[in-house]
Design a protein around this motif. Structure first.
Motif, short mmCIF file in Angstrom:
data_model
loop_
_atom_site.label_atom_id
_atom_site.label_comp_id
_atom_site.label_asym_id
_atom_site.label_seq_id
_atom_site.Cartn_x
_atom_site.Cartn_y
_atom_site.Cartn_z
N ARG A 127 0.83 -1.20 0.00
CA ARG A 127 0.00 0.00 0.00
C ARG A 127 0.86 1.25 0.00
O ARG A 127 0.52 2.25 -0.65
CB ARG A 127 -0.92 0.00 1.23
CG ARG A 127 -1.80 1.23 1.34
CD ARG A 127 -2.76 1.12 2.50
NE ARG A 127 -3.70 0.04 2.30
CZ ARG A 127 -4.69 -0.24 3.16
NH1 ARG A 127 -4.84 0.48 4.25
NH2 ARG A 127 -5.52 -1.24 2.91
N ASP A 156 -3.85 6.20 4.42
CA ASP A 156 -4.84 5.53 3.57
C ASP A 156 -5.74 6.50 2.80
O ASP A 156 -6.73 6.08 2.18
CB ASP A 156 -5.72 4.62 4.44
CG ASP A 156 -6.51 5.41 5.48
OD1 ASP A 156 -6.18 6.60 5.72
OD2 ASP A 156 -7.45 4.83 6.07
N PRO A 178 -9.18 1.35 1.26
CA PRO A 178 -9.98 0.75 2.33
C PRO A 178 -9.20 -0.36 3.04
O PRO A 178 -8.29 -0.96 2.47
CB PRO A 178 -11.20 0.18 1.59
CG PRO A 178 -10.74 -0.01 0.19
CD PRO A 178 -9.73 1.06 -0.08
N PRO A 179 -9.56 -0.63 4.30
CA PRO A 179 -8.85 -1.69 5.05
C PRO A 179 -9.13 -3.07 4.44
O PRO A 179 -10.13 -3.29 3.76
CB PRO A 179 -9.44 -1.55 6.45
CG PRO A 179 -10.76 -0.90 6.26
CD PRO A 179 -10.61 0.02 5.09
N GLY A 180 -8.23 -3.97 4.70
CA GLY A 180 -8.36 -5.32 4.16
C GLY A 180 -7.18 -5.68 3.28
O GLY A 180 -6.29 -4.86 3.03
N LYS A 181 -7.16 -6.92 2.82
CA LYS A 181 -6.04 -7.40 2.04
C LYS A 181 -6.17 -7.11 0.55
O LYS A 181 -5.19 -7.19 -0.19
CB LYS A 181 -5.88 -8.91 2.25
CG LYS A 181 -5.52 -9.29 3.68
CD LYS A 181 -5.34 -10.80 3.81
CE LYS A 181 -4.93 -11.19 5.22
NZ LYS A 181 -4.73 -12.66 5.35
#
Length: 223
Positions: A127, A156, A178-181
């Motif tokens: 990221r 982010d 956005p959060p997550g993989k």
């Protein structure tokens, strides 16, 4: 009964030594003869605008642009929304795109971007690396001459203000990881003022996407 007319000779005061150059046209009105230059001749004899005059005209235009500076006010709803976590939806006007819109809304929906697609084009991208690439592309891309300014940046989230070269209209463009993989970037591009943008926001998003694709990014669907 018709009366005989006599042609009087032109007055010496109106004689021209070089008629072929000036191309004077003689007119007779109420017994008087006068001369009239053609518009082309007047343009040729008019001196060209001097450097000072050009500077003054440019300064006057710049002053008007400074007076009528339509930057608008930053909307209070910008940023990541809480429930559910997402970027804001678009207003009813046709000058906004958002990945948060329903896919059936062709006037406002835009698909998210994948910064590390699994199609063999490169290694898995972090990221942090994706944010660096996004910043590079944002700073180097100026669709329609709009000047980008980084207004807000977090790990982010990125908000950019694009200012038009004429009259200073400002568009707000947001990017959110956005959060997550899943390596997804959501975004929203909207004009602060007016009801139409003549395709400016869509053209901007497309230009950014094309430049990001050169770095291995991809759109999640057609746009």
């Amino acid at each position: 009964m018709a009366m005989a007319t006599t042609r009087s000779s032109p007055s010496p005061l109106l004689s021209v030594s070089r008629p072929s150059r000036l191309q004077l046209r003689l007119h007779r009105r109420r017994g008087l003869i006068f001369c009239q230059r053609s518009p082309a001749e007047e343009d040729r004899e008019r001196p060209p605008a001097g450097r000072r005059e050009i500077i003054l005209r440019t300064s006057e235009f710049a002053a008007l642009a400074a007076i009528f500076h339509f930057s608008g006010t930053k909307p209070s709803y910008l940023g990541v929304q809480k429930s559910p976590p997402s970027l804001a939806l678009c207003p009813a006007t046709n000058n906004c795109l958002s990945t948060s819109e329903d896919v059936g809304d062709s006037s406002h929906f835009a698909p998210p971007w994948n910064y590390s697609p699994e199609d063999g084009r490169g290694k898995t991208k972090s990221r942090e690396a994706a944010m660096a690439e996004l910043l590079e592309v944002v700073k180097s891309s100026k669709p329609d001459g709009f000047t980008p300014r980084i207004a807000e940046k977090r790990d982010d989230y990125l908000r950019v203000e694009y200012e038009s070269p004429l009259l200073g209209f400002v568009d707000d463009v947001e990017f959110w990881f956005p959060p997550g993989k899943k390596p997804i970037v959501n975004y929203r591009s909207a004009s602060r003022l007016g009801f139409l943008d003549f395709g400016v926001n869509k053209k901007r998003i497309k230009a950014l996407r094309l430049n990001l694709e050169k770095k291995g990014w991809a759109s999640e669907s057609s746009f």
